[in-house]
Write an enzyme that holds these catalytic residues in place. Sequence first.
Site, PDB file in Angstrom:
ATOM      1  N   GLY A  99     -36.792 -37.111   3.308  1.00 21.14           N
ATOM      2  CA  GLY A  99     -35.865 -37.437   4.387  1.00 21.14           C
ATOM      3  C   GLY A  99     -35.529 -38.914   4.398  1.00 21.14           C
ATOM      4  CB  SER A 100     -33.872 -41.145   3.128  1.00 23.20           C
ATOM      5  OG  SER A 100     -33.296 -40.298   2.166  1.00 23.20           O
TER       6      SER A 100
ATOM      7  CE1 TYR B  16     -38.107 -32.267   4.274  1.00 22.49           C
ATOM      8  CE2 TYR B  16     -39.214 -31.692   2.227  1.00 22.49           C
ATOM      9  CZ  TYR B  16     -38.243 -32.402   2.903  1.00 22.49           C
ATOM     10  OH  TYR B  16     -37.405 -33.231   2.218  1.00 22.49           O
TER      11      TYR B  16
ATOM     12  CB  SER C  87     -37.004 -37.728  -0.887  1.00 26.24           C
ATOM     13  OG  SER C  87     -36.350 -38.701  -0.126  1.00 26.24           O
TER      14      SER C  87
ATOM     15  CG  PHE D 264     -25.209 -33.049  -2.726  1.00 27.36           C
ATOM     16  CD1 PHE D 264     -25.932 -32.531  -3.795  1.00 27.36           C
ATOM     17  CD2 PHE D 264     -24.266 -32.245  -2.107  1.00 27.36           C
ATOM     18  CE1 PHE D 264     -25.708 -31.222  -4.237  1.00 27.36           C
ATOM     19  CE2 PHE D 264     -24.042 -30.933  -2.544  1.00 27.36           C
ATOM     20  CZ  PHE D 264     -24.766 -30.428  -3.607  1.00 27.36           C
TER      21      PHE D 264
ATOM     22  N   GLY E  64     -32.993 -31.954  -4.009  1.00 27.87           N
ATOM     23  CA  GLY E  64     -33.273 -30.768  -3.196  1.00 27.87           C
ATOM     24  C   GLY E  64     -33.379 -29.452  -3.962  1.00 27.87           C
TER      25      GLY E  64
END
Lengths: 390, 577
Positions: free
Chosen positions: A101-102, A113, A177, A224, A306
């Site tokens: 989720g950065s 998740y 990520s 994306f 993803g």
Amino acid sequence: MVVPLNTWILISNFKLAYNMLRRPDGTFNRHLAEFLDRKVPANANPVDGVFSFDVVIDRGTSLLSRIYRPASADGGVPSIADLEKPVGSDIVPVIIFFHGGSFAHSSANSAIYDTLCRRLVGNCNAVVVSVNYRRAPEDRYPCAYIDGWAALKWVNSRPWLQSPKDSKVHIYLAGDSSGGNIAHNVALRAVESGIEVLGNVLLNPMFGGETRTESEKRLDGKYFVTLQDRDWYWRAFLPEGEDRDHPACNPFGPKGISLEGVKFPRSLVAVAGLDLVQDWQLAYAEGLKRAGLEVNLLYLEKATIGFYLLPNNDHFYTVMDEISNFVSSNLCSVLLLGFLVLPFLSAASGNLSKGAFETASDWEMCEMIAAGVFYALHCQISVKGGAILR
Amino acid sequence: MVTKRDREREKGDSSASMAAKAAKGKVWEEERPDTGMDELLAVLGYKVRTSDMPDVAQKLEQLEMAMGTTMEDGITHLGSDTVHYNPSDLSGWVQSMLSELNTASPSSNFDAISNQTAGSSSTTMIDFSNGKQLGDQCKIYNDDSEYDLRAIPGGAIYRSDKESDRGSGIKRMKSSSLEPEFDDSLTVAAAESARPVVLVDSQEAGVRLVHTLMACAEAVQQENLKLADALVKHVGFLAVSQAGAMRKVATYFAEALARRIYKIYPQDSLETYSDILQMHFYETCPYLKFAHFTANQAILEAFAGANRVHVIDFSLKQGMQWPALMQALALRPEGPPAFWLTGIGPPQPDNTDALQQVGWKLAQLAETIGVEFVFRGFVANSLADLDASMLEIRPSEVEAVAVNSVFELHRLLARPGAMEKVLASIKAMKPKIVTFVEQEANHNGAHFLERFNEALHYYSTMFDSLESSGLTQPNGQDLVMSEVYLGRQICNVVACEGTDRVERHETLTQWRTRMDSAGFDPVHLGSNAFKQASMLLALFAGGDGYRVVENDGCLMLGWHTCPLIATSAWQLAGGDS
């Protein structure tokens, strides 16, 4: 289309929503983010052989983790007293998972998740502990790392998570990520702490740097993700005034540290070929190798970000297999031993076929080979020839 | 590189789960018509029909192009000013944003891009779950006219003032005897629901305590009363050595078990002090405030544009819900409507006119804020004793009606036929909106042991949240009274049966099925209500663990990740009433 339709819809939906949540001034529309995020409660009733429950592992910071466990073979419903029942088999891997989720989006109870963690349990016969770490921009570096470290200490000190074989908790750190980034940094923190991390699993880990790499320029906005949003998330996470060469973002960059001689765990790093930050991820793997550390690099040429969220593509199954193998082998030397065995096996079989055992060392060789092969089989290593180490 | 093992495992898993579901008697769900939804997305919380997917993809692309053209303005607008509804319905959500962008930039040339009707400020959102158009679900709502959070009353509003003679006649209902009509078709089988558990203190002694409680409950279920007796005493012994929430919960459950074992049922003076207890509960933790707040939000939106409004409150108690709504109505740009409130409550054991007192206080408030106000009170033993005709409801062209119930409806499940009767009366009232708040739990299962386990989980979490809130309370008595309030519920769930067992909580899923069968359509609560509820919680001291969650258009409040109460809103099926 490069990806299946439902994957495209899922990721595009996130992209659309996330664009709305990031404000140009660096603030984040947290209320709308929480409203839009699809969440699921924990479920102590087993579903597909997995049950889950949440634990507040630090009351002070409200740090919560979701624990996923395999249901008992008879499918019985665990009572509240069974939730923290000691793990059964000889060796049970415990995977501490940090969602992606950065650093700003998602939670341990986000549906994407929760689903992924459940798959990991079934796939690896592991206990999974998903950490609900604090997020940017409200809680910048190093909050997420602090929470990860707290979770590691908590997991390591649970008697019920100890494998009966050696009364130790067999810990792996994993994340996608930003979660991958957190796993690396928590492993770093764990060095010299006495807490052993057996391995790191990094899926599309989030790293970066000041320079614009070739992949970033080539793939900006193509699949994306844009450079602009990557920059926004780093600005939101890193301390104010720091740039992307901060070691949290660029661990092997100009401000990074060398890991040579450091007892850092072995790593499985999955890189998606259509991820614009792949150059940084490949550089990370290189950095580990340069320090003499064991790295299992999985480069998935046609994968986008993803890809591991939906089981509708080959990359998903590849990665799940690799993770399963990774957490079921405990000693890196066994892997190498397996590799060492092969050439000797072919040489020895050549000798044997000639019907000659000319020297005592031939016998010793045979015994060693037999022992090695037997040991490799015992530890369930599947040696895939050249495919594993790239 | 495809691994067969994994592919088979995926298939194997789903067939195993199907078998498991069937084995647990969940056949009714599989008999529903195949909605053709993408299963993979459904697991992730998004309901998209497989046949709709190309269309959704196309709209996402259009949105991306549109946002690229309008740049930051369009995006900021969508993020901050637009109200979002029901994000699980991806198709509707994406469509509503496309329409939003179209109306925001009429000069742009992407009217041609969107094939949908543009140009109006409201969009019809297709809710595919029942195939009907809901109408006006996505109106652009100006967030500036925000609900005044300060209007939520605390102790201050209920000073003992002189009471002016404002209340109108209070009508008393003779409790009529109900003919038991057991209507099987509306019995909602408890769906196999998730069992969310949040552990906070995982001490070994706590686990032993829980173990003993459950063993005791099992003994009761098996009618092994001698063993049950021994175990309940042991619980008492163990509980003493515990601290905090666990000790309190264990004590209440042990007491309830003891009552069940010795058949000493609580006297029916349960109504005594219940209002007072609820007031303390109101002060200690945000559940009731959240309930009132979210219900009011839905009512406020439903009342938009109406000049006369009539709220029928099934659970008046001390009327704490209404000052804030009246305040919000008073602040309407077009001025307040005439506000009628019909409050329903049980007869008081000491024969005081509790309803009238509440009515007087509200009337006073109405006068100070300039809202034309009429109050009617109805005393009734059961909501099922009421009839729409008794309530002096005027035609829908004249007044907009809202029916509201907080933690009250579930009691009707104690008497066969009562729920059906009340739902029918509600329909006869022709409400613009029906709002209710219920405990998010399944405490109405057929088997005692199952109920006991569910209740143990639920109230442990509840008590834990009180424990945290309690730390910041200046008045310790509030906390104790709140615990007594909850303790009574525990006692009822565990010790009572039949018509005495009124705390028959059911889950939102069960309520949805019931309301759907009874002819109601959902009215979705949106991101504005969510945001304001979240902000309300942030104001609430000691509230670090409380979370608001959106669930298919309803809002739930929980402690950490465990939802505890749910607010839902409804309208008559088939469009506007």
